[in-house]
Enzyme design. Sequence first.
Site, PDB file in Angstrom:
ATOM      1  N   TRP A  69       0.830  -1.205   0.000  1.00  0.00           N
ATOM      2  CA  TRP A  69       0.000   0.000   0.000  1.00  0.00           C
ATOM      3  C   TRP A  69       0.863   1.254   0.000  1.00  0.00           C
ATOM      4  CZ3 TRP A  69      -5.572   0.280   1.229  1.00  0.00           C
ATOM      5  CH2 TRP A  69      -6.200  -0.981   1.152  1.00  0.00           C
TER       6      TRP A  69
ATOM      7  N   ASP B 175     -12.421   2.544  -2.724  1.00  0.00           N
ATOM      8  CA  ASP B 175     -13.554   3.270  -2.125  1.00  0.00           C
ATOM      9  C   ASP B 175     -13.895   4.602  -2.761  1.00  0.00           C
ATOM     10  OD1 ASP B 175     -13.736   1.223  -0.324  1.00  0.00           O
ATOM     11  OD2 ASP B 175     -13.554   2.444   1.462  1.00  0.00           O
TER      12      ASP B 175
ATOM     13  N   HIS C 230     -17.877  -3.514  -3.383  1.00  0.00           N
ATOM     14  CA  HIS C 230     -18.233  -4.930  -3.296  1.00  0.00           C
ATOM     15  C   HIS C 230     -19.733  -5.087  -3.516  1.00  0.00           C
ATOM     16  CE1 HIS C 230     -19.768  -4.079   0.762  1.00  0.00           C
ATOM     17  NE2 HIS C 230     -18.596  -3.538   1.044  1.00  0.00           N
TER      18      HIS C 230
ATOM     19  N   TRP D  80     -17.669  -3.058   8.684  1.00  0.00           N
ATOM     20  CA  TRP D  80     -16.426  -3.276   7.937  1.00  0.00           C
ATOM     21  C   TRP D  80     -15.174  -3.323   8.804  1.00  0.00           C
ATOM     22  CZ3 TRP D  80     -13.279   0.675   9.245  1.00  0.00           C
ATOM     23  CH2 TRP D  80     -13.863   1.895   9.623  1.00  0.00           C
TER      24      TRP D  80
ATOM     25  N   TYR E  64      -3.449   4.939  -3.412  1.00  0.00           N
ATOM     26  CA  TYR E  64      -4.490   5.293  -2.429  1.00  0.00           C
ATOM     27  C   TYR E  64      -4.125   6.577  -1.695  1.00  0.00           C
ATOM     28  CZ  TYR E  64      -7.707   4.274   1.536  1.00  0.00           C
ATOM     29  OH  TYR E  64      -8.690   4.313   2.495  1.00  0.00           O
TER      30      TYR E  64
ATOM     31  N   TRP F 204     -22.389  -3.084  -1.725  1.00  0.00           N
ATOM     32  CA  TRP F 204     -22.247  -1.634  -1.859  1.00  0.00           C
ATOM     33  C   TRP F 204     -22.835  -1.192  -3.193  1.00  0.00           C
ATOM     34  CZ3 TRP F 204     -16.938   1.018  -0.437  1.00  0.00           C
ATOM     35  CH2 TRP F 204     -17.085   2.416  -0.458  1.00  0.00           C
TER      36      TRP F 204
ATOM     37  N   ARG G  67      -9.563  11.867   0.868  1.00  0.00           N
ATOM     38  CA  ARG G  67      -9.721  10.419   0.780  1.00  0.00           C
ATOM     39  C   ARG G  67     -10.719   9.880   1.810  1.00  0.00           C
ATOM     40  NH1 ARG G  67      -4.452   7.153   2.020  1.00  0.00           N
ATOM     41  NH2 ARG G  67      -5.332   7.085   4.131  1.00  0.00           N
ATOM     42  N   ASP G  68     -11.453   8.856   1.376  1.00  0.00           N
ATOM     43  CA  ASP G  68     -12.399   8.162   2.257  1.00  0.00           C
ATOM     44  C   ASP G  68     -13.394   9.150   2.870  1.00  0.00           C
ATOM     45  OD1 ASP G  68     -13.408   5.825   3.105  1.00  0.00           O
ATOM     46  OD2 ASP G  68     -11.785   5.289   4.454  1.00  0.00           O
TER      47      ASP G  68
ATOM     48  N   LYS H 137      -5.581  -6.554   1.148  1.00  0.00           N
ATOM     49  CA  LYS H 137      -5.411  -6.100   2.527  1.00  0.00           C
ATOM     50  C   LYS H 137      -4.454  -7.043   3.265  1.00  0.00           C
ATOM     51  CE  LYS H 137      -6.317  -4.321   6.654  1.00  0.00           C
ATOM     52  NZ  LYS H 137      -6.059  -2.933   7.061  1.00  0.00           N
TER      53      LYS H 137
ATOM     54  N   SER I 109      -9.593   6.056   8.015  1.00  0.00           N
ATOM     55  CA  SER I 109      -8.522   6.048   7.017  1.00  0.00           C
ATOM     56  C   SER I 109      -8.532   7.291   6.138  1.00  0.00           C
ATOM     57  CB  SER I 109      -8.615   4.783   6.151  1.00  0.00           C
ATOM     58  OG  SER I 109      -9.870   4.683   5.531  1.00  0.00           O
TER      59      SER I 109
ATOM     60  N   ASP J 270      -7.966  -2.149  10.733  1.00  0.00           N
ATOM     61  CA  ASP J 270      -8.814  -1.287   9.914  1.00  0.00           C
ATOM     62  C   ASP J 270      -9.043   0.060  10.581  1.00  0.00           C
ATOM     63  OD1 ASP J 270      -9.325  -3.210   7.884  1.00  0.00           O
ATOM     64  OD2 ASP J 270     -10.790  -4.178   9.185  1.00  0.00           O
TER      65      ASP J 270
END
Length: 396
Positions: free
Chosen positions: A89, A169, A214, A317, A118, A217, A123-124, A345, A130, A351
């Site tokens: 990552w 994401d 996924h 999650w 990423y 989602w 982000r997110d 992952k 995250s 997480d």
Amino acid sequence: MKFSQSAAALAFAATALAAPSPTTPQKPRQAGGCSSAVTLDASTNVFKKYKLHPNSFYRAEVEAAVAQISDSSLASAAAQVADVGTFLWLDTIANIGKLEPALADGVPCENILGLVIYDLPGRDCAAKASNGELKVGELSRYKTEYIDKIVSILKAHPNTAFVLVIEPDSLPNLVTNSNLQTCQNSASGYRDGVAYALRQLNLPNVVMYLDAGHGGWLGWDANLKPGAEELAKAYKAAGSPKQFRGISTNVAGWNAWDLTPGEFSSASDAKYNQCQNEKLYVEKFGAALRTAGMPNHAIIDTGRNGKQGLRREWGNWCNVNGAGFGRRPTADTGFELADAFVWVKPGGESDGTSDTSAVRYDSFCGKEDAFKPSPEAGQWNQAYFEMLLKNANPAF
């Protein structure tokens, strides 16, 4: 599963993804790279030819974990995890510094090094655990200080094969969380940033997969078409890059590949989602992608989906308690659209923190089905790693 279709989509978009914590690379173990430049044919499944590389950073984490296990049989099993190919990552500008050491460690010609791209601004946008380093509006930094630096390194290693997962994401959040101000603020940067990444990373020795969340989602009936169109727009805005293959699914996720009936198929709103496992999602979302004009092959993260029936709700999650390592990376998926099962992952890395006083605490990490205690996102959790190992399916 006690939420409506729209609420479900909102919950799923809160998925947080944790990148690896810094580790010290091991000394070179084997010669790396090919004797000549690598050219990958993204119209084919490259995993039929290449094995996902066990990168040195995860190997170091696993070897450190093995040293902490007193049970000799468990330690022996844990040592085998170090040999499993896992994605590296690159979740901050500073962590681009992990790439050269990983290459120096040696990537054999028959291996392909997996990288997660990423670091989008904002982000997110629907979660706390995250959130990234770049703020909304810092797209120029994303392009020049992040993507361009990665491109430079990949160009400097033409004899090594790379597979990239692009921005987990990001675009799924824009499909299901357009009502959140944070995601509204991030939207233009996400779209421009993803297109820029796809365009610049379109190199001969690279194959790319754009993240598609996924089945729980974008798999909802109402999300399939807009989700496919959102991803396809980014692909086309990038100039329909030749080295683009399709999508990644279940990244840092828990969904089963082909469990029938699905884990949440008896929920009251299950009739609104035909994608009750990832195989169905790849099939149905793949069809929507094809209609939208985008390549639709997929890689599926099976790193932690070895056990099912653990979550109270599909959208939960964070550090799911009772989880186990899943199927090892392989191109033998039994389904033409599914190129490979992969470990994106790194199992054992958190997480998100369960510490309610932490700035980055997300309520999903405090839910009843979340493992506690858990450290900040990306940090190693020895107890969780050992749990994944004990519950691995297939076993080590």
